[in-house]
Design an enzyme around this catalytic site. Structure first.
Site, mmCIF file in Angstrom:
data_model
loop_
_atom_site.group_PDB
_atom_site.id
_atom_site.type_symbol
_atom_site.label_atom_id
_atom_site.label_comp_id
_atom_site.label_asym_id
_atom_site.label_seq_id
_atom_site.Cartn_x
_atom_site.Cartn_y
_atom_site.Cartn_z
ATOM 1 N N LYS A 55 0.846 -1.206 0.000
ATOM 2 C CA LYS A 55 0.000 0.000 0.000
ATOM 3 C C LYS A 55 0.877 1.250 0.000
ATOM 4 C CE LYS A 55 -3.825 -2.504 2.083
ATOM 5 N NZ LYS A 55 -4.533 -2.956 3.284
ATOM 6 N N GLN A 99 -4.939 -1.734 9.516
ATOM 7 C CA GLN A 99 -4.809 -3.048 8.880
ATOM 8 C C GLN A 99 -5.461 -4.123 9.757
ATOM 9 O OE1 GLN A 99 -3.401 -3.663 5.771
ATOM 10 N NE2 GLN A 99 -4.163 -5.746 6.051
ATOM 11 N N ASP A 122 -11.274 2.681 4.043
ATOM 12 C CA ASP A 122 -11.730 1.304 3.857
ATOM 13 C C ASP A 122 -13.245 1.212 3.719
ATOM 14 O OD1 ASP A 122 -9.719 -0.603 3.605
ATOM 15 O OD2 ASP A 122 -9.324 -0.696 5.763
#
Ligand code: NAP
Length: 295
Positions: A55, A99, A122
């Site tokens: 990422k 994460q 997200d």
């Protein structure tokens, strides 16, 4: 035997990353700074380290800034919330990503709910989930968004198609079902307690597997000509599979029945990371009252 068209997620994602770089450069010119993503990794899970590294590299490649925050596996829930609140207040940070999975002593729902919904790249915050199901503008979770973008390369119009989603997780299965419903598909969600899953799959024009069960979907589960999207990322030590990552679909047999299929690797995985760049740019624009960029 006919072979399915391979849906080249890597190439499609590369195109999106190029477009993200254009938008990022234009935005940086307007706001005087690079849009920025902050990622938080708790602990030392190997796969999570790989994802966070990828990422960060993707951000750099598209001209986005990234802040890579690492916390020890024994950080308290309160300590993690405090870190998130700092990022919520930090005007230099456009997007925040924690994460997953988190260590067992941390309640993931509480953590996700602590992220400012406007910075939730997200799209997992309950406000954004509710907006997704309500058909309101939101931030669409990266992996489901990537799946839909792949489907649209095969089907100009998804209206009326029957879709089955294998898996009902909050990060893949459920948001994907919401997107497919919004695209006018007729959607079935199957999970580990669903009887007759192969039969349900055989009736579907679209089959999306997100179970974490390597090779679960066999040729006999697939309607001839159907489109199959494989979300699974399963590490295997099986020497017959070359000790590499495999999906939830038995690619070799299914590709002789399906009309189109996404491979693993090179399918959904690169799309997820590309969509993270798009979401970071989207929140960067929205936070400043700018129009949504088009991708
Ligand atoms: P998860 O939270 O473990 O959920 C798995 C889901 O699959 C559950 O809903 C489970 O049902 C269901 N399931 C298990 N066995 C099944 C079966 N035999 N038939 C039908 N459904 C079954 O996993 P996840 O986070 O959604 O991830 C799923 C897979 O996608 C994993 O391989 C993961 O690594 C991969 N993934 C890939 C990306 C990417 O970027 N490509 C991103 C995220 C995840 P129950 O709810 O009944 O337990």
């Amino acid at each position: 035997m006919a072979q399915a068209t391979i849906i080249d997620g890597a190439a499609i994602a590369a195109g999106l990353r190029r477009r993200a770089a254009e938008v990022a450069a234009k935005l940086a010119g307007e706001i005087g700074t690079a849009p920025a993503l902050a990622t938080i990794l708790v602990g030392e899970d190997r796969a999570s380290q790989v994802y966070i590294g990828a990422k960060g590299r993707a951000c750099a490649g598209a001209g986005l800034a990234s802040f890579d925050i690492r916390l020890p596996a024994d950080v308290s829930e309160g300590g993690l919330v405090a870190e998130i609140e700092k990022l919520n207040r930090d005007d230099c940070v456009d997007g925040i990503l924690v994460q997953l999975p988190l260590p067992r002593h941390i309640n993931a729902h509480r953590i996700i709910s602590g992220i400012d919904p406007a910075k939730d790249v997200d799209g997992f915050h309950p406000v954004n989930v509710g907006r997704l199901w309500s058909g309101l503008p939101t931030i669409v979770p990266c992996t489901p968004q990537g799946c839909l973008r792949l489907l649209r390369t095969v089907h100009d119009d998804l209206t009326g198609l029957g879709a089955v989603v294998l898996g009902r997780s909050n990060i893949v299965g459920k948001p994907l079902a919401a997107l497919l419903v919004a695209a006018d598909c007729t959607v079935t969600i199957a999970h580990s307690k669903t009887p007759d899953t192969p039969e349900i799959c055989r009736r579907s024009d679209i089959l999306i597997a997100a179970t974490g069960r390597p090779g679960l979907v066999k040729a006999g589960w697939v309607r001839p000509g159907a489109t199959v999207i494989d979300v699974g990322i399963n590490a295997t030590t099986d020497p017959a599979r070359g000790g590499r990552v495999v999906g939830d679909v038995d690619f070799t047999s299914v590709s002789t029945v399906a009309g189109a299929i996404s491979p693993v690797p090179g399918g959904v995985g690169p799309m997820t990371i590309a969509c993270l760049l798009l979401n970071t740019l989207l929140v960067a624009c929205r936070r400043r009252g700018l129009a949504d960029p088009t991708f």
